[in-house]
Design an enzyme around this catalytic site. Structure first.
Site, PDB file in Angstrom:
ATOM      1  N   ASP A  18       8.224   2.344   7.914  1.00 15.19           N
ATOM      2  CA  ASP A  18       9.674   2.356   7.936  1.00 15.19           C
ATOM      3  C   ASP A  18      10.090   1.856   9.323  1.00 15.19           C
ATOM      4  O   ASP A  18       9.278   1.833  10.256  1.00 15.19           O
ATOM      5  CB  ASP A  18      10.163   3.784   7.683  1.00 15.19           C
ATOM      6  N   ASP A 176       9.869   8.520   8.104  1.00 13.75           N
ATOM      7  CA  ASP A 176      10.421   9.788   8.599  1.00 13.75           C
ATOM      8  C   ASP A 176      11.356  10.469   7.611  1.00 13.75           C
ATOM      9  O   ASP A 176      11.920  11.522   7.921  1.00 13.75           O
ATOM     10  CB  ASP A 176      11.166   9.559   9.918  1.00 13.75           C
TER      11      ASP A 176
END
Length: 229
Positions: A18, A176
């Site tokens: 990400d 996350d």
């Protein structure tokens, strides 16, 4: 000894990350953008503490924090302005999290290929790569609008693996947000939670069913920390 084996422990063949909250601490740029919108309307700024927990949830949530009185339609109407202002500010104060460059260097030295799968619009993510010297290093970039689906749907991760030329099971995905882990699980990829990222007090990564939780980026410079692929 293969390149991705170090002292009997193996780095993954491929790692997908990400972007916001995992590789890049983009909260300062997004805070500056939100506060520019508030200033243009003669309103007081918000703080990083207010904004940070929702950074990974996207532009809509960021605007909702800055303008809590607005309904969903009004927030949606402000998204083009936010993106335009953010494009002008992007990279001005954001930087990789401490330890990210060390981690990427270790992966590259081990022969690991890495790429980015983000829900950020692709054109904005591509603006960031040259600012960080990542353009030639990042093997694939999939944005939130690159495909018909975005995370938590597995299509972005599956497409990234296909473009690199590896099986999904040969990749590890690091993110996350719970949607990152949901996407990885649906794609059949081992997953890791970046605990240094943008989480709210309500988030409990222990319940996300990731393979591994990692406290800091520099720890990923060690091959023994990575899950097996």
């Amino acid at each position: 000894m293969p390149l991705n084996e170090v002292s009997g422990n193996a780095f993954p063949r491929t790692v997908l990350f990400d972007l916001d909250g995992t590789l890049l601490d983009s909260a300062p740029d997004m805070l500056a953008t939100a506060n520019a919108m508030l200033a243009a309307r003669g309103r007081a700024p918000i703080t990083l503490m207010q904004l940070r927990p929702v950074i990974s949830r996207g532009t809509f949530r960021i605007i909702a924090v800055a303008f809590p009185e607005l309904d969903a339609a009004a927030i949606q109407g402000l998204i083009p302005e936010f993106l335009q202002r953010y494009e002008a500010l992007i990279g001005s104060v954001s930087k990789p999290f401490d330890g990210v460059e060390m981690m990427l260097h270790a992966l590259e030295c081990a022969g690991t290929v890495w790429g980015i799968v983000t829900n950020k619009p692709e054109f904005l993510a591509r603006l960031i790569l040259p600012l960080l010297g990542w353009t030639s290093r990042c093997a694939v970039l999939i944005g939130g609008d690159t495909l018909a689906e975005r995370k938590p749907h597995p299509l972005p991760l599956l497409t990234a693996a296909e473009r690199i030329g590896v099986m999904p099971t040969d990749c590890v995905y690091v993110g996350d947000d719970v949607r990152d882990i949901q996407a990885a699980r649906a794609a059949g990829m081992p997953s890791m939670v970046a605990l240094w990222g943008y989480r709210s007090h309500e988030d409990n990564p222990m319940t996300w069913q990731a393979d591994t939780l990692v406290e800091q980026p520099h720890l990923l410079s060690r091959p023994d920390v990575w899950p097996s692929t």
